[in-house]
Write a protein that holds these residues in place. Structure first.
Motif, mmCIF file in Angstrom:
data_model
loop_
_atom_site.group_PDB
_atom_site.id
_atom_site.type_symbol
_atom_site.label_atom_id
_atom_site.label_comp_id
_atom_site.label_asym_id
_atom_site.label_seq_id
_atom_site.Cartn_x
_atom_site.Cartn_y
_atom_site.Cartn_z
ATOM 1 N N ASP A 385 0.868 -1.178 0.000
ATOM 2 C CA ASP A 385 0.000 0.000 0.000
ATOM 3 C C ASP A 385 0.903 1.226 0.000
ATOM 4 O O ASP A 385 1.439 1.631 1.044
ATOM 5 C CB ASP A 385 -0.913 0.008 1.225
ATOM 6 C CG ASP A 385 -1.836 -1.201 1.268
ATOM 7 O OD1 ASP A 385 -2.297 -1.622 0.200
ATOM 8 O OD2 ASP A 385 -2.093 -1.713 2.375
ATOM 9 N N ILE A 386 1.082 1.800 -1.177
ATOM 10 C CA ILE A 386 1.969 2.951 -1.349
ATOM 11 C C ILE A 386 1.186 4.057 -2.028
ATOM 12 O O ILE A 386 0.427 3.824 -2.967
ATOM 13 C CB ILE A 386 3.219 2.582 -2.171
ATOM 14 C CG1 ILE A 386 4.015 1.486 -1.452
ATOM 15 C CG2 ILE A 386 4.100 3.800 -2.403
ATOM 16 C CD1 ILE A 386 5.204 0.971 -2.230
ATOM 17 N N MET A 387 1.383 5.267 -1.567
ATOM 18 C CA MET A 387 0.601 6.408 -2.025
ATOM 19 C C MET A 387 1.521 7.578 -2.330
ATOM 20 O O MET A 387 2.544 7.777 -1.669
ATOM 21 C CB MET A 387 -0.397 6.789 -0.925
ATOM 22 C CG MET A 387 -1.371 7.888 -1.272
ATOM 23 S SD MET A 387 -2.617 8.049 0.051
ATOM 24 C CE MET A 387 -3.529 9.467 -0.550
ATOM 25 N N VAL A 388 1.175 8.352 -3.366
ATOM 26 C CA VAL A 388 1.806 9.646 -3.598
ATOM 27 C C VAL A 388 0.774 10.705 -3.266
ATOM 28 O O VAL A 388 -0.414 10.539 -3.567
ATOM 29 C CB VAL A 388 2.313 9.798 -5.041
ATOM 30 C CG1 VAL A 388 1.201 9.622 -6.061
ATOM 31 C CG2 VAL A 388 3.003 11.146 -5.239
ATOM 32 N N GLN A 389 1.220 11.794 -2.639
ATOM 33 C CA GLN A 389 0.245 12.752 -2.110
ATOM 34 C C GLN A 389 0.773 14.176 -2.168
ATOM 35 O O GLN A 389 1.949 14.441 -1.908
ATOM 36 C CB GLN A 389 -0.083 12.400 -0.656
ATOM 37 C CG GLN A 389 -1.183 13.227 -0.038
ATOM 38 C CD GLN A 389 -1.524 12.767 1.367
ATOM 39 O OE1 GLN A 389 -0.871 11.893 1.931
ATOM 40 N NE2 GLN A 389 -2.539 13.359 1.947
ATOM 41 N N ALA A 390 -0.125 15.101 -2.520
ATOM 42 C CA ALA A 390 0.185 16.528 -2.514
ATOM 43 C C ALA A 390 -0.008 17.096 -1.111
ATOM 44 O O ALA A 390 -0.939 16.723 -0.403
ATOM 45 C CB ALA A 390 -0.723 17.266 -3.498
ATOM 46 N N TRP A 391 0.867 18.041 -0.767
ATOM 47 C CA TRP A 391 0.787 18.736 0.533
ATOM 48 C C TRP A 391 0.878 20.240 0.341
ATOM 49 O O TRP A 391 1.484 20.951 1.136
ATOM 50 C CB TRP A 391 1.899 18.239 1.466
ATOM 51 C CG TRP A 391 1.675 16.845 1.961
ATOM 52 C CD1 TRP A 391 1.883 15.681 1.269
ATOM 53 C CD2 TRP A 391 1.179 16.466 3.238
ATOM 54 N NE1 TRP A 391 1.550 14.597 2.044
ATOM 55 C CE2 TRP A 391 1.113 15.046 3.255
ATOM 56 C CE3 TRP A 391 0.777 17.179 4.372
ATOM 57 C CZ2 TRP A 391 0.661 14.338 4.371
ATOM 58 C CZ3 TRP A 391 0.330 16.468 5.485
ATOM 59 C CH2 TRP A 391 0.276 15.064 5.477
ATOM 60 N N PRO A 424 -0.124 34.735 -2.272
ATOM 61 C CA PRO A 424 -1.239 33.879 -2.657
ATOM 62 C C PRO A 424 -0.990 32.417 -2.308
ATOM 63 O O PRO A 424 0.125 32.033 -1.971
ATOM 64 C CB PRO A 424 -1.284 34.065 -4.181
ATOM 65 C CG PRO A 424 0.149 34.250 -4.553
ATOM 66 C CD PRO A 424 0.736 35.076 -3.433
ATOM 67 N N LEU A 425 -2.047 31.628 -2.426
ATOM 68 C CA LEU A 425 -1.971 30.186 -2.222
ATOM 69 C C LEU A 425 -0.972 29.583 -3.195
ATOM 70 O O LEU A 425 -0.861 30.019 -4.339
ATOM 71 C CB LEU A 425 -3.353 29.584 -2.457
ATOM 72 C CG LEU A 425 -3.641 28.195 -1.893
ATOM 73 C CD1 LEU A 425 -3.756 28.278 -0.378
ATOM 74 C CD2 LEU A 425 -4.944 27.665 -2.475
ATOM 75 N N GLY A 426 -0.230 28.559 -2.742
ATOM 76 C CA GLY A 426 0.746 27.918 -3.619
ATOM 77 C C GLY A 426 0.902 26.447 -3.300
ATOM 78 O O GLY A 426 0.315 25.921 -2.361
ATOM 79 N N GLY A 427 1.714 25.776 -4.120
ATOM 80 C CA GLY A 427 2.057 24.388 -3.890
ATOM 81 C C GLY A 427 1.237 23.398 -4.690
ATOM 82 O O GLY A 427 0.393 23.761 -5.503
ATOM 83 N N SER A 428 1.497 22.121 -4.438
ATOM 84 C CA SER A 428 0.873 21.034 -5.191
ATOM 85 C C SER A 428 -0.543 20.784 -4.695
ATOM 86 O O SER A 428 -0.760 20.429 -3.543
ATOM 87 C CB SER A 428 1.710 19.754 -5.055
ATOM 88 O OG SER A 428 1.099 18.682 -5.738
ATOM 89 N N TRP A 429 -1.515 20.965 -5.584
ATOM 90 C CA TRP A 429 -2.928 20.717 -5.255
ATOM 91 C C TRP A 429 -3.233 19.223 -5.348
ATOM 92 O O TRP A 429 -3.859 18.648 -4.471
ATOM 93 C CB TRP A 429 -3.812 21.495 -6.217
ATOM 94 C CG TRP A 429 -5.292 21.375 -6.021
ATOM 95 C CD1 TRP A 429 -6.069 20.262 -6.250
ATOM 96 C CD2 TRP A 429 -6.195 22.393 -5.580
ATOM 97 N NE1 TRP A 429 -7.393 20.540 -5.979
ATOM 98 C CE2 TRP A 429 -7.484 21.840 -5.566
ATOM 99 C CE3 TRP A 429 -6.019 23.736 -5.225
ATOM 100 C CZ2 TRP A 429 -8.619 22.579 -5.198
ATOM 101 C CZ3 TRP A 429 -7.142 24.461 -4.857
ATOM 102 C CH2 TRP A 429 -8.428 23.881 -4.837
ATOM 103 N N SER A 430 -2.814 18.611 -6.458
ATOM 104 C CA SER A 430 -3.054 17.180 -6.694
ATOM 105 C C SER A 430 -1.773 16.556 -7.219
ATOM 106 O O SER A 430 -1.142 17.108 -8.125
ATOM 107 C CB SER A 430 -4.166 16.971 -7.731
ATOM 108 O OG SER A 430 -5.383 17.535 -7.313
ATOM 109 N N ALA A 431 -1.390 15.410 -6.660
ATOM 110 C CA ALA A 431 -0.235 14.659 -7.143
ATOM 111 C C ALA A 431 -0.667 13.211 -7.330
ATOM 112 O O ALA A 431 -0.997 12.523 -6.356
ATOM 113 C CB ALA A 431 0.930 14.760 -6.160
#
Length: 478
Positions: A385-391, A424-431
């Motif tokens: 069970d391995i996941m990639v995730q945006a933060w 403003p808001l930044g970063g990865s929304w969906s990965a």
């Protein structure tokens, strides 16, 4: 009529041309780093097993800081990327050199996307003057204002065609697909927190709002799409919340933020503000609650959910602070703004969600970086069970929750602070992982393509998908 901007040769800068690369070896399962280890503004840091392949910056009407990138969907050689100004179609047949095929300018937050066959579904969760792609903002108190789902024909990806809209109560913050049994697709529309309270003057979207909208779409006749059910999911009102000032508050349940279906198992996981929910969706028009869990000590806002491939675990995320605050620091700690891993114990109507552990990225972020658990997907490795995730500005984390009591990070990527303040808001929304690569829709930087090269994830490259909507999970090994 949608406005389509075509640019066939747009490409991002290749990995080798990046001049601000910083390789940081700490953080792989280690305690949170000190502030001295935080990358500088716009610097890039990553684990040795991660590689930034390329980046395609936001362009045209999507380039503004206020034009946030949002969710992603995939079909064949194409990636479809939502943006508060519309959506972008990328040709990713050569992941090292993605090309923008078309940009559809159609304003309306959040513009989350999903695809099914020749159709693309777009969520509108802002009050608009009408349902066209030329609409303007309008007060929610105006009875003529519009929010809901838009449907596009993408049989010609260079010229997507707007074919239908369906207005839904409280609009569509996110949406989720579920295939029917007679050639139709169900669209579960999630909306929450009515913009006008029960004492206000708004004609729609009044509290209590404890339901979802179910749209039935005949795939061969999308013009006939319509709302067929509005099931009340929380007849008892759901979690009443704790009444503390936001963002520390445990939010009262007033709709769902995100739903994730697993069609092969007739299951759905719901992240519904104050509640985490497991549903039976064997009857698509009448979802039935199997179990509900709450975490009023550590969870503020149940935001999204991901099954493992065996559908005996669910990862729920907590969007503490709404995604706009700095929560990846020692002040907030490891259990808030985190993931919560639950085992599904038992079968059928007797199944129960049993808490096992929390997971949060083990790196400190600057106080100018909005960071919290956000959208991710499985990396399909059989038996794991391995996941990639945006933060958001916390970057992208690859982590293993095979042992649900002892999750651990195995790879990561991040940029230093986008600016000098939280706005403003930044970063990865969906990965998301798709056919050997990780695709991240960065709110400000555009589309990132990344690669993880690790013996623990290498087998996933053999799994090939023709279509992927992360909120409609496939059985990767069926």
């Amino acid at each position: 009529m949608a406005s389509v901007l075509t640019k066939r040769t747009a490409r991002g800068a290749l990995f080798g041309s990046l001049t601000a690369l910083v390789l940081t070896l700490s953080g792989l399962g280690a305690p949170a780093a000190s502030s001295a280890d935080i990358p500088g503004k716009d610097e890039i840091a990553m684990s040795p097993n991660m590689r930034l392949v390329t980046n395609v910056p936001k362009q045209g009407p999507f380039a503004a800081a206020s034009a946030y990138n949002s969710d992603l969907a995939f079909q064949g050689r194409y990636a479809f990327a939502g943006n508060y100004e519309g959506f972008v179609v990328y040709d990713i047949s050569r992941p090292e050199q993605p090309e923008i095929v078309s940009q559809v300018h159609c304003p309306g937050s959040q513009n989350d996307v999903s695809v099914a066959g020749n159709l693309l579904f777009l969520s509108t969760d802002s009050s608009r003057s009408d349902d066209s792609c030329q609409s303007t903002s309008k007060p929610v108190t105006d009875p003529t204002a519009w929010e809901g789902i838009k449907i596009f024909d993408i049989s010609d990806v260079r010229n997507p065609r707007y074919v239908k809209s369906i207005e839904t109560e409280c609009g569509s913050h996110t949406h989720t697909l579920l295939p029917g049994r007679r050639g139709e697709m169900y669209v579960y529309v999630s909306s929450y927190l009515p913009a006008v309270p029960s004492t206000g003057t708004g004609p729609d979207c009044r509290e209590p709002h404890d339901k979802i909208s179910v749209i039935k779409v005949p795939l061969k006749r999308p013009q006939a799409a319509a709302v067929v059910a509005e099931p009340v999911l929380f007849p008892d009102g759901g979690n009443p919340g704790d009444g503390l000032p936001y963002p520390e508050v445990t939010r009262a349940t007033s709709g769902c933020h995100d739903l994730t279906t697993y069609p092969d198992k007739d299951l759905m996981a719901g992240a519904c503000m104050g509640d985490g929910v497991l549903f039976d969706v064997s009857d698509p028009e009448e979802p039935r609650i199997v179990d509900i869990v709450r975490d009023d000590e550590n969870f503020s806002f149940w935001h999204s959910a991901t099954f493992n491939n065996d559908a005996d675990k669910i990862v729920f995320t907590d969007e503490l602070g709404g995604g706009g605050t700095a929560t990846c620091n020692a002040t907030i700690g490891p259990n808030k703004g985190a993931d919560a891993i639950y085992d599904i114990v038992g079968k059928g109507r007797k199944a129960k969600l049993v808490f096992r552990s929390y997971y949060k990225i083990p790196r400190a972020n600057a106080d100018t970086e909005n960071c919290v658990a956000h959208n991710g997907s499985l990396i399909p490795v059989k038996g794991k069970d391995i996941m990639v995730q945006a933060w958001y500005q916390g970057g992208i984390s690859v982590w293993d929750f095979t042992d649900s009591r002892n999750p651990k990070e195995i790879g990561w990527f991040e940029r230093g602070p986008f600016g000098d303040t939280l706005s403003p808001l930044g970063g990865s929304w969906s990965a998301y992982y798709y056919n050997g690569y990780i695709y991240s829709n960065d709110i400000q930087k555009g589309l990132d393509v990344l690669k993880i090269e690790d013996r623990r994830t290498d087998k996933a490259e053999k799994i090939r998908m023709d279509e992927l909507n992360v909120h409609m999970q496939p059985d990767y090994f069926d």
